[in-house]
Design an enzyme around this catalytic site. Structure first.
Site, PDB file in Angstrom:
ATOM      1  N   MET A 137      76.770  43.202   5.817  1.00 36.06           N
ATOM      2  CA  MET A 137      77.990  43.991   5.603  1.00 36.06           C
ATOM      3  C   MET A 137      78.465  44.708   6.879  1.00 36.06           C
ATOM      4  O   MET A 137      79.148  45.725   6.808  1.00 36.06           O
ATOM      5  CB  MET A 137      77.731  45.042   4.516  1.00 36.06           C
ATOM      6  CG  MET A 137      77.190  44.457   3.235  1.00 36.06           C
ATOM      7  SD  MET A 137      76.665  45.734   2.098  1.00 36.06           S
ATOM      8  CE  MET A 137      75.716  44.759   0.916  1.00 36.06           C
ATOM      9  N   SER A 138      78.084  44.194   8.025  1.00 37.28           N
ATOM     10  CA  SER A 138      78.452  44.878   9.273  1.00 37.28           C
ATOM     11  C   SER A 138      78.756  43.844  10.353  1.00 37.28           C
ATOM     12  O   SER A 138      79.029  42.684  10.060  1.00 37.28           O
ATOM     13  CB  SER A 138      77.296  45.786   9.718  1.00 37.28           C
ATOM     14  OG  SER A 138      76.177  45.012  10.087  1.00 37.28           O
ATOM     15  N   HIS A 187      70.358  55.597   8.259  1.00 37.82           N
ATOM     16  CA  HIS A 187      71.158  55.625   9.484  1.00 37.82           C
ATOM     17  C   HIS A 187      71.202  57.055  10.012  1.00 37.82           C
ATOM     18  O   HIS A 187      71.724  57.946   9.337  1.00 37.82           O
ATOM     19  CB  HIS A 187      72.599  55.185   9.196  1.00 37.82           C
ATOM     20  CG  HIS A 187      72.736  53.733   8.891  1.00 37.82           C
ATOM     21  ND1 HIS A 187      72.936  52.788   9.856  1.00 37.82           N
ATOM     22  CD2 HIS A 187      72.691  53.067   7.723  1.00 37.82           C
ATOM     23  CE1 HIS A 187      73.017  51.596   9.304  1.00 37.82           C
ATOM     24  NE2 HIS A 187      72.876  51.728   8.007  1.00 37.82           N
ATOM     25  N   HIS A 200      80.190  51.880   8.332  1.00 41.09           N
ATOM     26  CA  HIS A 200      80.563  50.618   7.686  1.00 41.09           C
ATOM     27  C   HIS A 200      81.933  50.743   7.015  1.00 41.09           C
ATOM     28  O   HIS A 200      82.321  51.828   6.575  1.00 41.09           O
ATOM     29  CB  HIS A 200      79.544  50.263   6.596  1.00 41.09           C
ATOM     30  CG  HIS A 200      78.158  50.048   7.097  1.00 41.09           C
ATOM     31  ND1 HIS A 200      77.293  51.094   7.333  1.00 41.09           N
ATOM     32  CD2 HIS A 200      77.471  48.916   7.389  1.00 41.09           C
ATOM     33  CE1 HIS A 200      76.144  50.605   7.763  1.00 41.09           C
ATOM     34  NE2 HIS A 200      76.224  49.294   7.805  1.00 41.09           N
ATOM     35  N   HIS A 236      68.081  49.008  -1.624  1.00 44.54           N
ATOM     36  CA  HIS A 236      68.255  49.361  -0.207  1.00 44.54           C
ATOM     37  C   HIS A 236      66.904  49.771   0.395  1.00 44.54           C
ATOM     38  O   HIS A 236      66.601  49.437   1.542  1.00 44.54           O
ATOM     39  CB  HIS A 236      69.284  50.486  -0.088  1.00 44.54           C
ATOM     40  CG  HIS A 236      69.645  50.858   1.315  1.00 44.54           C
ATOM     41  ND1 HIS A 236      70.089  49.940   2.247  1.00 44.54           N
ATOM     42  CD2 HIS A 236      69.613  52.048   1.967  1.00 44.54           C
ATOM     43  CE1 HIS A 236      70.314  50.547   3.402  1.00 44.54           C
ATOM     44  NE2 HIS A 236      70.033  51.831   3.251  1.00 44.54           N
ATOM     45  N   ALA A 240      70.629  44.379   9.332  1.00 40.73           N
ATOM     46  CA  ALA A 240      69.780  43.831   8.274  1.00 40.73           C
ATOM     47  C   ALA A 240      70.612  42.806   7.523  1.00 40.73           C
ATOM     48  O   ALA A 240      71.793  43.029   7.291  1.00 40.73           O
ATOM     49  CB  ALA A 240      69.375  44.949   7.318  1.00 40.73           C
ATOM     50  N   SER A 256      70.333  49.277   9.930  1.00 38.19           N
ATOM     51  CA  SER A 256      69.543  50.053   8.970  1.00 38.19           C
ATOM     52  C   SER A 256      68.049  49.908   9.213  1.00 38.19           C
ATOM     53  O   SER A 256      67.542  48.796   9.327  1.00 38.19           O
ATOM     54  CB  SER A 256      69.768  49.532   7.545  1.00 38.19           C
ATOM     55  OG  SER A 256      71.102  49.455   7.232  1.00 38.19           O
ATOM     56  N   TYR A 313      82.569  49.793   4.096  1.00 36.15           N
ATOM     57  CA  TYR A 313      82.390  50.183   2.683  1.00 36.15           C
ATOM     58  C   TYR A 313      82.205  51.689   2.505  1.00 36.15           C
ATOM     59  O   TYR A 313      82.205  52.190   1.386  1.00 36.15           O
ATOM     60  CB  TYR A 313      81.236  49.416   2.034  1.00 36.15           C
ATOM     61  CG  TYR A 313      79.858  49.667   2.593  1.00 36.15           C
ATOM     62  CD1 TYR A 313      79.211  50.888   2.419  1.00 36.15           C
ATOM     63  CD2 TYR A 313      79.182  48.667   3.278  1.00 36.15           C
ATOM     64  CE1 TYR A 313      77.944  51.115   2.921  1.00 36.15           C
ATOM     65  CE2 TYR A 313      77.915  48.875   3.781  1.00 36.15           C
ATOM     66  CZ  TYR A 313      77.308  50.099   3.599  1.00 36.15           C
ATOM     67  OH  TYR A 313      76.059  50.311   4.104  1.00 36.15           O
ATOM     68  N   GLU A 314      82.072  52.424   3.592  1.00 36.02           N
ATOM     69  CA  GLU A 314      82.021  53.887   3.502  1.00 36.02           C
ATOM     70  C   GLU A 314      83.436  54.468   3.538  1.00 36.02           C
ATOM     71  O   GLU A 314      83.605  55.641   3.856  1.00 36.02           O
ATOM     72  CB  GLU A 314      81.225  54.458   4.677  1.00 36.02           C
ATOM     73  CG  GLU A 314      79.756  54.064   4.672  1.00 36.02           C
ATOM     74  CD  GLU A 314      79.074  54.479   5.959  1.00 36.02           C
ATOM     75  OE1 GLU A 314      78.774  55.664   6.112  1.00 36.02           O
ATOM     76  OE2 GLU A 314      78.880  53.607   6.836  1.00 36.02           O
ATOM     77  N   ASN A 371      65.433  39.919   3.457  1.00 37.75           N
ATOM     78  CA  ASN A 371      65.113  39.382   2.137  1.00 37.75           C
ATOM     79  C   ASN A 371      65.786  38.021   1.975  1.00 37.75           C
ATOM     80  O   ASN A 371      66.800  37.755   2.630  1.00 37.75           O
ATOM     81  CB  ASN A 371      65.663  40.333   1.056  1.00 37.75           C
ATOM     82  CG  ASN A 371      67.149  40.598   1.281  1.00 37.75           C
ATOM     83  OD1 ASN A 371      67.524  41.438   2.088  1.00 37.75           O
ATOM     84  ND2 ASN A 371      67.987  39.850   0.595  1.00 37.75           N
TER      85      ASN A 371
HETATM   86  N1  HPA Z   1      73.066  40.825   1.336  1.00 37.05           N
HETATM   87  C1  HPA Z   1      73.902  41.597   2.062  1.00 37.05           C
HETATM   88  N2  HPA Z   1      73.479  42.477   2.944  1.00 37.05           N
HETATM   89  C2  HPA Z   1      72.157  42.610   3.119  1.00 37.05           C
HETATM   90  C3  HPA Z   1      71.239  41.858   2.378  1.00 37.05           C
HETATM   91  C4  HPA Z   1      71.712  40.912   1.430  1.00 37.05           C
HETATM   92  O1  HPA Z   1      70.948  40.199   0.754  1.00 37.05           O
HETATM   93  N3  HPA Z   1      69.991  42.244   2.792  1.00 37.05           N
HETATM   94  C5  HPA Z   1      70.180  43.188   3.743  1.00 37.05           C
HETATM   95  N4  HPA Z   1      71.490  43.419   3.946  1.00 37.05           N
END
Ligand code: HPA
Length: 280
Positions: free
Chosen positions: A213-214, A71, A93, A249, A123, A40, A95-96, A237
């Site tokens: 998540m990937s 994306h 992903h 996001h 990310a 992302s 989750y999609e 983050n």
């Molecule tokens: N958690 C899960 N996925 C993420 C995060 C997070 O804090 N930041 C960016 N992708």
């Protein structure tokens, strides 16, 4: 009489990755030693490529395309640090509502195209409070907590899918160019929501350093298909409970877009160091 395994018809997911490989080969994508999947917000990296050719995802019938903001869903051919690359900008992903086979169709197609090594980027939330947003984490291993596997029965090994030799060269290159790069374990969750502080405490107890998540399905499938795999998380983050409460996001995309330039520099510099390893 031919061996039973060679008589076995290709299973549907294999047929689909073969069909995607054929489509990509017809567009000039074969014979590139390195592939990159951009996470992302990192799509800006393709602006730095030499000899750029963009294949819109809509022109590739068998390429599953993302439904998430940030994306693009395209394939880009070019040269980075002197190495011919094929890049997927915009992955899909789980989750999609995608199957593990859809998520990994592109990386399996890469093996058929003769790609030797795959760099996965993503990310992630950082589980180490001191890591500033924008820090890179080169994965040494992962926790697959997605509850799904992209592997066929009997495929895969019990080793980490991540290549130590390529990872060490990436780390040396980052150090030489003063780019913050850590090494550690990535926890891959299903998402799509971010975690709670209690979940992050649990992940820390399990030995994770970053969460996202990937990546885990693609890494496992690519390794099983014979590719050397490197993965680089960009810490967007501090994970839940370690920083501010809310996370959107768009906040993640903002950090990632700012990090794309540093990622490009890192990859341009590591290209010549990786090149000899990608030709054998
Ligand atoms: N958690 C899960 N996925 C993420 C995060 C997070 O804090 N930041 C960016 N992708």
């Amino acid at each position: 009489m031919p061996a039973v395994s060679s008589m076995r018809a290709l299973e549907r997911p294999e047929r689909e990755s073969e069909a995607l490989a054929e489509e990509l080969a017809a567009r000039g994508a074969a014979g590139r030693p390195l592939a990159i999947v951009l996470g992302s917000g990192l799509g800006g990296l393709v602006e730095r490529l030499a000899v750029r050719c963009v294949i819109p995802g809509a022109e590739l019938e068998h390429l599953p395309r993302p439904r998430v903001q940030g994306h693009a869903g395209e394939i880009v051919l070019g040269e980075l640090g002197g190495v011919p690359v094929i890049i997927q900008s915009g992955r899909v992903h789980l989750y999609e509502d995608r199957s593990p086979f859809e998520v990994t169709r592109f990386v399996r197609a890469l093996a058929r195209l003769g790609v030797r090594a795959l760099l996965l980027t993503n990310a992630a939330g950082g589980l180490v409070a001191q890591w500033a947003p924008g820090t890179f984490l080169c994965l040494t291993d992962h926790l697959n907590l997605q509850g799904r596997s992209p592997l066929f029965r009997g495929e895969g090994s019990r080793a980490s899918p991540y290549d130590e030799e390529l990872g060490a060269l990436l780390e040396q290159t980052a150090r030489a160019h003063h780019i913050a790069l850590e090494r550690g374990v990535y926890a891959g969750l299903l998402g799509p929501s971010y975690e709670t502080p209690a979940e992050i405490r649990a992940l820390r107890a399990l030995g994770a350093h970053a969460v996202g998540m990937s990546t885990v399905a693609e890494a496992n499938a690519a390794r099983a298909a014979g590719l050397r795999v490197v993965a680089l998380a960009c810490i967007a983050n501090p994970a839940a409970g370690l920083g501010v409460e809310s996370l959107r996001h768009e906040d993640v995309l903002w950090v990632m877009r700012r990090s794309a330039e540093r990622l490009a520099v890192l990859l341009e510099r590591v290209g010549p160091a990786w090149a000899p390893l990608l030709s054998r």
